[in-house]
Write a protein that holds these residues in place. Structure first.
Motif, PDB file in Angstrom:
ATOM      1  N   ALA A 242       0.876  -1.096   0.034  1.00 19.75           N
ATOM      2  CA  ALA A 242      -0.089   0.070   0.007  1.00 19.75           C
ATOM      3  C   ALA A 242       0.889   1.167  -0.023  1.00 19.75           C
ATOM      4  CB  ALA A 242      -1.048   0.009   1.259  1.00 19.75           C
ATOM      5  N   LEU A 243       2.296   1.301   0.695  1.00 20.34           N
ATOM      6  CA  LEU A 243       2.937   2.468   0.654  1.00 20.34           C
ATOM      7  C   LEU A 243       3.795   2.466  -0.752  1.00 20.34           C
ATOM      8  CD1 LEU A 243       5.020   1.727   3.814  1.00 20.34           C
ATOM      9  CD2 LEU A 243       3.347   3.467   3.735  1.00 20.34           C
ATOM     10  N   ALA A 244       3.754   1.433  -1.417  1.00 18.00           N
ATOM     11  CA  ALA A 244       4.233   1.441  -2.730  1.00 18.00           C
ATOM     12  C   ALA A 244       3.270   1.862  -3.675  1.00 18.00           C
ATOM     13  CB  ALA A 244       4.964  -0.011  -3.316  1.00 18.00           C
ATOM     14  N   ALA A 245       1.932   1.488  -3.413  1.00 14.01           N
ATOM     15  CA  ALA A 245       0.815   2.054  -4.357  1.00 14.01           C
ATOM     16  C   ALA A 245       0.848   3.680  -4.283  1.00 14.01           C
ATOM     17  CB  ALA A 245      -0.393   1.405  -3.999  1.00 14.01           C
ATOM     18  N   ARG A 246       1.209   4.145  -3.092  1.00 13.82           N
ATOM     19  CA  ARG A 246       1.118   5.819  -2.915  1.00 13.82           C
ATOM     20  C   ARG A 246       2.256   6.352  -3.805  1.00 13.82           C
ATOM     21  NH1 ARG A 246      -1.071  10.379  -0.617  1.00 13.82           N
ATOM     22  NH2 ARG A 246       0.441  11.621   0.322  1.00 13.82           N
ATOM     23  N   ALA A 247       3.478   5.515  -3.791  1.00 16.53           N
ATOM     24  CA  ALA A 247       4.525   6.053  -4.350  1.00 16.53           C
ATOM     25  C   ALA A 247       4.295   6.061  -5.932  1.00 16.53           C
ATOM     26  CB  ALA A 247       5.932   5.222  -4.046  1.00 16.53           C
ATOM     27  N   SER A 248       3.592   5.188  -6.435  1.00 14.43           N
ATOM     28  CA  SER A 248       3.199   4.910  -7.689  1.00 14.43           C
ATOM     29  C   SER A 248       2.269   6.257  -8.092  1.00 14.43           C
ATOM     30  CB  SER A 248       2.627   3.692  -8.121  1.00 14.43           C
ATOM     31  OG  SER A 248       2.192   3.600  -9.314  1.00 14.43           O
ATOM     32  N   ALA A 249       1.151   6.495  -7.344  1.00 16.78           N
ATOM     33  CA  ALA A 249       0.357   7.427  -7.599  1.00 16.78           C
ATOM     34  C   ALA A 249       0.787   8.714  -7.586  1.00 16.78           C
ATOM     35  CB  ALA A 249      -0.840   7.368  -6.346  1.00 16.78           C
ATOM     36  N   LEU A 250       2.195   9.036  -6.665  1.00 12.03           N
ATOM     37  CA  LEU A 250       2.639  10.301  -6.749  1.00 12.03           C
ATOM     38  C   LEU A 250       3.715  10.273  -8.005  1.00 12.03           C
ATOM     39  CD1 LEU A 250       3.165  10.922  -2.945  1.00 12.03           C
ATOM     40  CD2 LEU A 250       1.456  11.722  -4.422  1.00 12.03           C
ATOM     41  N   GLY A 251       3.716   9.556  -8.547  1.00 15.26           N
ATOM     42  CA  GLY A 251       5.055   9.195  -9.871  1.00 15.26           C
ATOM     43  C   GLY A 251       6.410   9.087  -9.253  1.00 15.26           C
ATOM     44  N   LEU A 252       6.361   8.419  -8.196  1.00 15.90           N
ATOM     45  CA  LEU A 252       7.881   8.415  -7.576  1.00 15.90           C
ATOM     46  C   LEU A 252       8.449   6.924  -7.348  1.00 15.90           C
ATOM     47  CD1 LEU A 252       7.093  10.236  -4.234  1.00 15.90           C
ATOM     48  CD2 LEU A 252       7.884  11.290  -6.273  1.00 15.90           C
ATOM     49  N   VAL A 253       8.120   6.427  -8.884  1.00 15.49           N
ATOM     50  CA  VAL A 253       8.569   4.946  -9.012  1.00 15.49           C
ATOM     51  C   VAL A 253       8.980   4.859 -10.272  1.00 15.49           C
ATOM     52  CG1 VAL A 253       6.772   3.987  -7.457  1.00 15.49           C
ATOM     53  CG2 VAL A 253       6.073   4.390  -9.974  1.00 15.49           C
ATOM     54  N   THR A 254       9.828   3.675 -10.832  1.00 17.02           N
ATOM     55  CA  THR A 254      10.350   3.651 -12.151  1.00 17.02           C
ATOM     56  C   THR A 254       9.096   3.071 -12.924  1.00 17.02           C
ATOM     57  OG1 THR A 254      10.534   1.205 -11.763  1.00 17.02           O
ATOM     58  CG2 THR A 254      12.563   2.652 -11.264  1.00 17.02           C
ATOM     59  N   VAL A 255       9.439   3.471 -14.377  1.00 13.46           N
ATOM     60  CA  VAL A 255       8.223   3.234 -15.187  1.00 13.46           C
ATOM     61  C   VAL A 255       8.903   2.705 -16.491  1.00 13.46           C
ATOM     62  CG1 VAL A 255       6.535   5.027 -14.385  1.00 13.46           C
ATOM     63  CG2 VAL A 255       8.149   5.607 -16.232  1.00 13.46           C
ATOM     64  N   PRO A 256       8.174   1.874 -17.180  1.00 13.73           N
ATOM     65  CA  PRO A 256       9.063   1.358 -18.556  1.00 13.73           C
ATOM     66  C   PRO A 256       9.272   2.354 -19.316  1.00 13.73           C
ATOM     67  CG  PRO A 256       6.497   0.808 -18.382  1.00 13.73           C
ATOM     68  CD  PRO A 256       6.795   1.317 -17.083  1.00 13.73           C
ATOM     69  N   ALA A 257      10.431   2.279 -20.124  1.00 14.24           N
ATOM     70  CA  ALA A 257      10.695   3.439 -21.334  1.00 14.24           C
ATOM     71  C   ALA A 257      11.018   2.490 -22.360  1.00 14.24           C
ATOM     72  CB  ALA A 257      11.855   4.191 -20.738  1.00 14.24           C
ATOM     73  N   GLY A 258      10.788   3.264 -23.538  1.00 10.92           N
ATOM     74  CA  GLY A 258      11.093   2.998 -24.884  1.00 10.92           C
ATOM     75  C   GLY A 258      10.549   1.640 -25.223  1.00 10.92           C
ATOM     76  N   GLU A 259      11.237   0.628 -25.459  1.00 13.83           N
ATOM     77  CA  GLU A 259      10.690  -0.722 -25.992  1.00 13.83           C
ATOM     78  C   GLU A 259      10.052  -1.490 -24.897  1.00 13.83           C
ATOM     79  OE1 GLU A 259      13.604  -2.935 -27.927  1.00 13.83           O
ATOM     80  OE2 GLU A 259      13.738  -1.451 -29.769  1.00 13.83           O
ATOM     81  N   GLN A 260      10.758  -0.936 -23.603  1.00 10.54           N
ATOM     82  CA  GLN A 260      10.129  -1.869 -22.382  1.00 10.54           C
ATOM     83  C   GLN A 260       8.541  -1.590 -22.310  1.00 10.54           C
ATOM     84  OE1 GLN A 260      12.261   0.302 -19.528  1.00 10.54           O
ATOM     85  NE2 GLN A 260      14.169  -1.215 -19.413  1.00 10.54           N
ATOM     86  N   ALA A 261       8.045  -0.479 -22.650  1.00  9.63           N
ATOM     87  CA  ALA A 261       6.679  -0.178 -22.605  1.00  9.63           C
ATOM     88  C   ALA A 261       5.759  -1.120 -23.161  1.00  9.63           C
ATOM     89  CB  ALA A 261       6.306   1.380 -23.065  1.00  9.63           C
ATOM     90  N   GLY A 262       6.079  -1.554 -24.478  1.00 10.58           N
ATOM     91  CA  GLY A 262       5.431  -2.762 -25.262  1.00 10.58           C
ATOM     92  C   GLY A 262       5.247  -3.790 -24.330  1.00 10.58           C
ATOM     93  N   THR A 263       6.571  -4.226 -23.999  1.00  8.92           N
ATOM     94  CA  THR A 263       6.657  -5.695 -23.291  1.00  8.92           C
ATOM     95  C   THR A 263       5.837  -5.406 -21.957  1.00  8.92           C
ATOM     96  OG1 THR A 263       8.838  -5.890 -24.289  1.00  8.92           O
ATOM     97  CG2 THR A 263       8.311  -7.276 -22.538  1.00  8.92           C
ATOM     98  N   ALA A 264       6.171  -4.550 -21.176  1.00  5.81           N
ATOM     99  CA  ALA A 264       5.353  -4.299 -19.863  1.00  5.81           C
ATOM    100  C   ALA A 264       3.971  -4.415 -19.944  1.00  5.81           C
ATOM    101  CB  ALA A 264       5.806  -2.911 -19.321  1.00  5.81           C
ATOM    102  N   ALA A 265       3.237  -3.963 -21.220  1.00  2.00           N
ATOM    103  CA  ALA A 265       1.934  -4.050 -21.336  1.00  2.00           C
ATOM    104  C   ALA A 265       1.327  -5.268 -21.279  1.00  2.00           C
ATOM    105  CB  ALA A 265       1.382  -3.378 -22.618  1.00  2.00           C
ATOM    106  N   THR A 266       2.096  -6.506 -21.719  1.00  2.00           N
ATOM    107  CA  THR A 266       1.549  -7.911 -21.580  1.00  2.00           C
ATOM    108  C   THR A 266       2.158  -8.736 -20.454  1.00  2.00           C
ATOM    109  OG1 THR A 266       3.257  -8.430 -23.093  1.00  2.00           O
ATOM    110  CG2 THR A 266       0.957  -8.092 -23.947  1.00  2.00           C
ATOM    111  N   GLU A 267       3.464  -8.337 -20.005  1.00  2.00           N
ATOM    112  CA  GLU A 267       4.346  -8.963 -19.027  1.00  2.00           C
ATOM    113  C   GLU A 267       3.839  -8.225 -17.655  1.00  2.00           C
ATOM    114  OE1 GLU A 267       8.259 -10.510 -21.572  1.00  2.00           O
ATOM    115  OE2 GLU A 267       8.561  -9.052 -19.883  1.00  2.00           O
ATOM    116  N   GLY A 268       3.667  -6.947 -17.536  1.00  2.00           N
ATOM    117  CA  GLY A 268       3.490  -6.373 -16.353  1.00  2.00           C
ATOM    118  C   GLY A 268       4.912  -5.821 -16.054  1.00  2.00           C
ATOM    119  N   TRP A 269       4.716  -4.609 -14.964  1.00  2.00           N
ATOM    120  CA  TRP A 269       6.126  -3.995 -14.675  1.00  2.00           C
ATOM    121  C   TRP A 269       6.035  -3.696 -13.255  1.00  2.00           C
ATOM    122  CZ3 TRP A 269      10.336  -2.235 -17.100  1.00  2.00           C
ATOM    123  CH2 TRP A 269      11.069  -1.187 -16.559  1.00  2.00           C
TER     124      TRP A 269
END
Length: 254
Positions: A208-235
């Protein structure tokens, strides 16, 4: 803001859900349920601003392709590779490999470890959320984000190993002590004894703490080609700031 953390196991008996209410510069644990079934999980996600699920949201794309090819009898081993080298991308998702590069921790393999059973359950939960009008972006951009409590704890400078199972209750209690010391704004209230007795409950709180970090944009996000793969694999969203930023960043105008 209400964030939810879900420590998802294959069966309800080892599944915990935690609800954190964020207001007035505090984070208050308003509910914890251990032994959560699918209906409770879906209801919790539907009511939350953001939910962090400690479970893979998908399988490696290359593993899916491999199984499909094997069914048709057309498996091919890449030239120049042998043993684990060619199986790495079958066992680990892109996000798992990124987590290892950034933290030194290797998430359990959803295609080669028992966590695959939990992911089957998770797939059913995600399908039910979509049916109720809450489709999940497996990259973490929507109401649900995939989290990894051990990596969160490590990034926040807290103990991240050795607190699991009944034999390690002393270490679990120590983790709770250090978490409250690092986050004096976190109120566990009547649920503190449960967190000290159940590592599932504690992992749900961390999620739940990590969810808060995500809601505030304080987490890593997939970049470039990672985004397409993360859409099916998860991130797996890794925290990018100290723990206290969950309060200080949330109090600033956005």
């Amino acid at each position: 803001m209400l964030t939810v953390g879900i420590d998802l196991a294959a069966e309800a008996v080892r599944t915990a859900v935690a609800w954190l209410d964020w207001s007035a510069g505090r984070a208050r644990l308003v509910r914890v349920e251990v032994g959560a079934d699918d209906e409770l999980i879906v209801e919790a996600v539907m009511a939350a601003s953001k939910a962090g699920i400690d479970c893979p949201l998908g399988w490696p794309d290359r593993f899916v392709d491999f199984v499909t090819a094997h069914r048709a009898g057309h498996v091919r081993v890449p030239e120049g590779l042998a043993g684990r080298a060619w199986r790495r991308d079958l066992a680990l998702r892109v996000t798992d490999q990124v987590v290892h590069e950034q933290t030194g921790l290797t998430p359990l393999s959803v295609s080669a470890d028992r966590i695959g059973h939990a992911t089957m359950r998770c797939a059913a939960v995600l399908a039910e959320l979509a049916r109720r009008g809450q489709p999940v972006d497996r990259r973490g951009g929507g109401a649900v984000v995939e989290v990894y409590p051990a990596a969160c704890l490590k990034r926040w400078g807290l103990p991240y190993r050795g607190y699991k199972r009944t034999a390690n209750l002393t270490e679990l209690g120590r983790l709770v002590d250090l978490l409250l010391e690092a986050a004096p704004w976190l109120e566990l209230g009547e649920y503190e004894p449960l967190c000290r007795a159940s590592d599932d409950a504690t992992d749900a709180v961390v999620s739940a703490l990590a969810a808060r970090a995500s809601a505030l944009g304080l987490v890593t996000v997939p970049a470039g080609e990672q985004a397409g793969t993360a859409a099916t694999e998860g991130w797996i969203a890794l925290p990018t700031t100290p723990l206290d930023h969950l309060i200080t960043a949330g109090s600033k105008p956005r």
